[in-house]
Motif scaffolding. Sequence first.
Motif, short mmCIF file in Angstrom:
data_model
loop_
_atom_site.label_atom_id
_atom_site.label_comp_id
_atom_site.label_asym_id
_atom_site.label_seq_id
_atom_site.Cartn_x
_atom_site.Cartn_y
_atom_site.Cartn_z
N GLU A 138 89.47 52.93 3.78
CA GLU A 138 89.00 52.81 5.17
C GLU A 138 87.57 52.29 5.22
O GLU A 138 87.20 51.58 6.15
CB GLU A 138 89.06 54.17 5.87
CG GLU A 138 90.39 54.45 6.54
CD GLU A 138 91.46 54.78 5.51
OE1 GLU A 138 91.17 55.53 4.56
OE2 GLU A 138 92.59 54.25 5.63
N MET A 139 86.75 52.70 4.25
CA MET A 139 85.33 52.37 4.35
C MET A 139 84.73 52.05 2.97
O MET A 139 84.98 52.78 2.01
CB MET A 139 84.56 53.55 4.96
CG MET A 139 83.06 53.28 5.12
SD MET A 139 82.14 54.73 5.71
CE MET A 139 82.36 54.59 7.48
N ARG A 198 80.37 41.53 8.11
CA ARG A 198 81.58 40.97 8.74
C ARG A 198 82.52 40.39 7.68
O ARG A 198 83.73 40.53 7.77
CB ARG A 198 81.20 39.87 9.74
CG ARG A 198 80.30 40.35 10.87
CD ARG A 198 81.02 40.46 12.20
NE ARG A 198 80.15 41.04 13.21
CZ ARG A 198 80.12 42.36 13.52
NH1 ARG A 198 80.93 43.22 12.93
NH2 ARG A 198 79.30 42.80 14.44
N LEU A 245 84.34 43.20 5.95
CA LEU A 245 85.41 43.75 6.79
C LEU A 245 86.68 42.91 6.67
O LEU A 245 87.79 43.43 6.72
CB LEU A 245 84.97 43.81 8.26
CG LEU A 245 83.92 44.87 8.62
CD1 LEU A 245 83.50 44.73 10.07
CD2 LEU A 245 84.45 46.28 8.34
N LYS A 302 88.19 49.02 7.10
CA LYS A 302 87.99 49.02 8.57
C LYS A 302 86.51 49.20 8.89
O LYS A 302 86.06 48.87 9.98
CB LYS A 302 88.77 50.17 9.19
CG LYS A 302 90.26 49.96 9.16
CD LYS A 302 90.98 51.09 9.91
CE LYS A 302 92.45 51.11 9.56
NZ LYS A 302 92.68 51.52 8.13
N MET A 303 85.77 49.77 7.93
CA MET A 303 84.35 50.01 8.15
C MET A 303 83.55 49.68 6.90
O MET A 303 84.05 49.85 5.79
CB MET A 303 84.11 51.48 8.52
CG MET A 303 84.65 51.85 9.89
SD MET A 303 84.56 53.64 10.18
CE MET A 303 85.99 54.22 9.26
N GLN A 329 76.06 50.71 9.93
CA GLN A 329 77.49 50.89 9.80
C GLN A 329 78.20 49.90 10.72
O GLN A 329 77.84 49.77 11.89
CB GLN A 329 77.88 52.32 10.17
CG GLN A 329 79.38 52.59 10.07
CD GLN A 329 79.92 53.34 11.27
OE1 GLN A 329 79.16 53.83 12.10
NE2 GLN A 329 81.22 53.41 11.39
N SER A 334 82.00 48.23 12.14
CA SER A 334 83.45 48.09 12.21
C SER A 334 83.69 46.80 12.98
O SER A 334 82.73 46.11 13.35
CB SER A 334 84.07 49.28 12.93
OG SER A 334 83.83 49.18 14.32
N ASP A 335 84.95 46.47 13.24
CA ASP A 335 85.23 45.25 13.99
C ASP A 335 84.51 45.22 15.34
O ASP A 335 84.04 44.18 15.78
CB ASP A 335 86.74 45.13 14.26
CG ASP A 335 87.39 44.29 13.17
OD1 ASP A 335 86.65 43.70 12.35
OD2 ASP A 335 88.63 44.24 13.13
N SER A 336 84.42 46.38 15.97
CA SER A 336 83.93 46.39 17.35
C SER A 336 82.62 47.14 17.55
O SER A 336 82.10 47.17 18.66
CB SER A 336 85.00 47.00 18.25
OG SER A 336 85.33 48.30 17.77
N THR A 337 82.08 47.77 16.50
CA THR A 337 80.88 48.58 16.69
C THR A 337 79.84 48.34 15.59
O THR A 337 80.19 47.97 14.47
CB THR A 337 81.21 50.10 16.68
OG1 THR A 337 81.74 50.43 15.40
CG2 THR A 337 82.20 50.47 17.75
N GLN A 386 84.01 57.51 16.60
CA GLN A 386 82.79 56.77 16.29
C GLN A 386 81.58 57.71 16.34
O GLN A 386 80.72 57.67 15.47
CB GLN A 386 82.63 55.57 17.24
CG GLN A 386 81.39 54.72 17.01
CD GLN A 386 81.30 54.11 15.61
OE1 GLN A 386 82.30 53.95 14.92
NE2 GLN A 386 80.10 53.76 15.18
#
Lengths: 301, 301
Positions: free
Chosen positions: B165-166, B188, B191, B196-197, B209, B211-214, B252
């Motif tokens: 995941e990370m 990016r 990822l 995912k992170m 940190q 992620s795709d959106s944060t 999050q």
Amino acid sequence: MSVLVVGTVAFDSIETPVGSVERVLGGSASYFALGASYFAPVRIVGVIGQDFPQDYLDLFTQRGVDIQGIKQERGDTFHWRGRYHEDINLRDTIELHLNVLAGFEPQLPDSYRDAEYVFLGNIDPVMQMEVLNQIRRMKLVVCDTMDHWIRESGAELRKVLQRIEMLVLNDSEARLLSGYNNIVQAARAILRMGPKMVLIKRGEYGVLQFSDSTVFATPAYPLEEVFDPTGAGDSFAGGFMGQLARSGDLSQGGLRRAIVYGSVVASFTVEDFGVKRLTDLSLPRIEERYQRFVQLTDFHS
Amino acid sequence: MSVLVVGTVAFDSIETPVGSVERVLGGSASYFALGASYFAPVRIVGVIGQDFPQDYLDLFTQRGVDIQGIKQERGDTFHWRGRYHEDINLRDTIELHLNVLAGFEPQLPDSYRDAEYVFLGNIDPVMQMEVLNQIRRMKLVVCDTMDHWIRESGAELRKVLQRIEMLVLNDSEARLLSGYNNIVQAARAILRMGPKMVLIKRGEYGVLQFSDSTVFATPAYPLEEVFDPTGAGDSFAGGFMGQLARSGDLSQGGLRRAIVYGSVVASFTVEDFGVKRLTDLSLPRIEERYQRFVQLTDFHS
């Protein structure tokens, strides 16, 4: 409340991994003034040569910056040429021509002498002191400096430090000035030299602010593209002082929010070459990114 | 919920500007396990040699760490010798003896196979994968790595990246793995390799940190004295994963608070040599510094 800045008004020639520009408007006072202009009226003190184009002066007046304090002298304008590395945090100075800046004696127009928010940009501490001596009422004086003045004009700089509220400098300058490697120890040593607050700029890593009883740490706004880091620190200071003048809030919370506004302004600056990005911003766009900064750093919700 | 860690259990010999220690307990799994032990039960997977003292094993059991997964093999324990510069962010590896670590084949005790929070410490990606293949239920798998594995075992590392995941790594490792200098672009790109992170550790500058959106950015806890930075990253991960296992909150916000807990644990680690500081902490002391971290970064009040 208006903000007064003394510093350089210059030609910059800049090369970065993604492009280059020749003899664009630069200098600490220019970046500061444009950055602060979104928050409060700004008065600028500096010197230019006969080669300085009217277009660049117009950039200031279009942003409402009072340029009565810019003196035009016989000779050429201060010119800096720098090259950034592939690692954009590193740069070399290729050329440095002081020109009219050598021997500049700042003289404040009478209308400037009631200044309350004063920023002593990165110039000779002797000139910084001359400005201080001409101001009647000061609410907050913030001073910038650099390795050159720390090395060559240490005694003069120490005198300035005893008359200001806050010193702004970067990591390596703080280490040089204090003699300490550890940044917290460096800040504490600088506080003992006079200023009530020290603000340490760490570029893409953010800002640390120290007073006797408080520490504030904040990251920088992460950017996917950095075109040109020139002026990031000065426009940071512009946003910071501009917000303080706008809010009149010198509480610890007010200072912290002003630091975040400064970081936001700096994050815009580096998105294009020279002062370009600082000429087409708006307060709503700054506020929008401030809110994104809030979300970026929030770990409570 | 308990946390499982696989990584090195080692002897460290460390020299810093303020002192030195010989053959103290070290290794990624050791720092992680002790850091996490204040938050949740920890199970450790690793290998030691016949020269490994019972006292060091007792340090784990005193902290409630399950050491069933530590295998003792014929030969000597992994030994690292490092020297930090005057600028404590820089270090050289003086000696590195893999010893029993070479050819280690992790075998999980049956009681470990229901692990939900799994940390793949900085070891050979082949060993990381072997651990993953032996676990039945995983809720969150976080993986660390380093320049050596990125360079020498890229293909194996890529396979691991697709099952986690990370990924946790530092600035320069992120640049090396992604091929991008800009840290946002680097994150990016990573990822896109599977996780995912991505969590980027920047030492004294804090953590980013993605992620795709944060994006989350937080500074490090500023310290007046750094005695020994060894294990800061691994104990950060321990505090981070420990807090996640304690709270079960993978939102999050929960991840962000766990990052701050990790930063707090790391800030304790570097205050003394080796794992020393991690053996005499308490959750109330960690919570107290967490609250100081909240004040340190707050610009709303």
